[in-house]
Design an enzyme around this catalytic site. Sequence first.
Site, PDB file in Angstrom:
ATOM      1  CG  ASN A   1      -2.134  -1.030   1.098  1.00 37.77           C
ATOM      2  OD1 ASN A   1      -2.365  -1.578   0.146  1.00 37.77           O
ATOM      3  ND2 ASN A   1      -2.629  -1.126   2.324  1.00 37.77           N
TER       4      ASN A   1
ATOM      5  CE1 TYR B   1      -6.841  -7.331   6.049  1.00 38.88           C
ATOM      6  CE2 TYR B   1      -5.414  -7.601   4.064  1.00 38.88           C
ATOM      7  CZ  TYR B   1      -6.272  -6.853   4.657  1.00 38.88           C
ATOM      8  OH  TYR B   1      -6.368  -5.468   4.575  1.00 38.88           O
TER       9      TYR B   1
ATOM     10  CG  ASP C   1      -0.376   1.465   4.842  1.00 38.74           C
ATOM     11  OD1 ASP C   1       0.567   1.542   5.956  1.00 38.74           O
ATOM     12  OD2 ASP C   1      -1.168   0.420   4.621  1.00 38.74           O
TER      13      ASP C   1
END
Length: 317
Positions: free
Chosen positions: A43, A95, A259
């Site tokens: 990211n 995930y 991020d």
Amino acid sequence: MNILANKRIATIGDAMVVFNPSKTGPLRFVPSFERAVGGAELNFAIGVTRLDMEAKWISCIGDDEFGKLIYNFARGEGIDVSHVLRTPHIPTSIYFKEIREDGAGKSFYYRNPSPLLELTEDRIDESVLDDVDLLHISGVYLAVCEHNIEVALKLIALAQAKHIPISFDPNLRLKLWTIEDARAVYEKVYPSINLLLTGQDEFELLFEGRTVKDIQESYKIDEIIVKKGEEGATVYTATQQYNREAFSIRAIDTVGAGDAFDAAYVYSYLNGDDIVERLRLANGAGALVATIKGDNEGLPSLQELRQFIGDEKLIER
């Protein structure tokens, strides 16, 4: 404002296929998911390339369909993937995200074993940082595999030898290791870094009542940047403190906002902007990401960011 000329960052870390829920609430009540790509370090790399910097991503992913998805996605974002290894022995990590109505949520990881197990210290070429202006390290990478610590320390040593500034985001993940383990490893990193980009809650957990001044004096960190979400952010130098309020938004999904903040702050730092301007850009990038569902879908281009913070006029039609 200075003109940014071909600045390049390097970062190292995992990437995963993300499954975003079709509705908010506990995962057991979610009937379907939408596939995407995510991971803190990836990211960050995407964030800086969208801001017109160059990014080199160092990693290892599975040599499988999900790995091919991630590799092609990163290339499509303009990221240098020449130091991304692929292994047939370990599948690409995945995930699942759980999102609540207020935009906050939980993450459920399936990354043990991780392909990063095969990215060992001996596979890091000493020339990897030859054309790099800043090295960014994330605590997520340090937590995933034990040997990642030695790999990161090797990269940090290479950066120091080349006088390359280093930024570090603790990105504390207590699902991956204990707070005691994190503190012990981070102690090895702090003395080497120039920028510490941390959340307020992280700072309090990691330093247990110690003051920012104490941390700065102990580790000689140039700037400690504390991200406070809807309360904005603060930068501490050895002599001054700078505060900047957050932009007012309705948060949809806060994953990736930190991020985005990091990417914009590093962009502005390398661009030679003053600290107040860095905070303005970073807060704007974090706010924009939080308004869009997904890990990196909301990471803005430089034009989108400047339109959001009011530097440029948005022409819709």
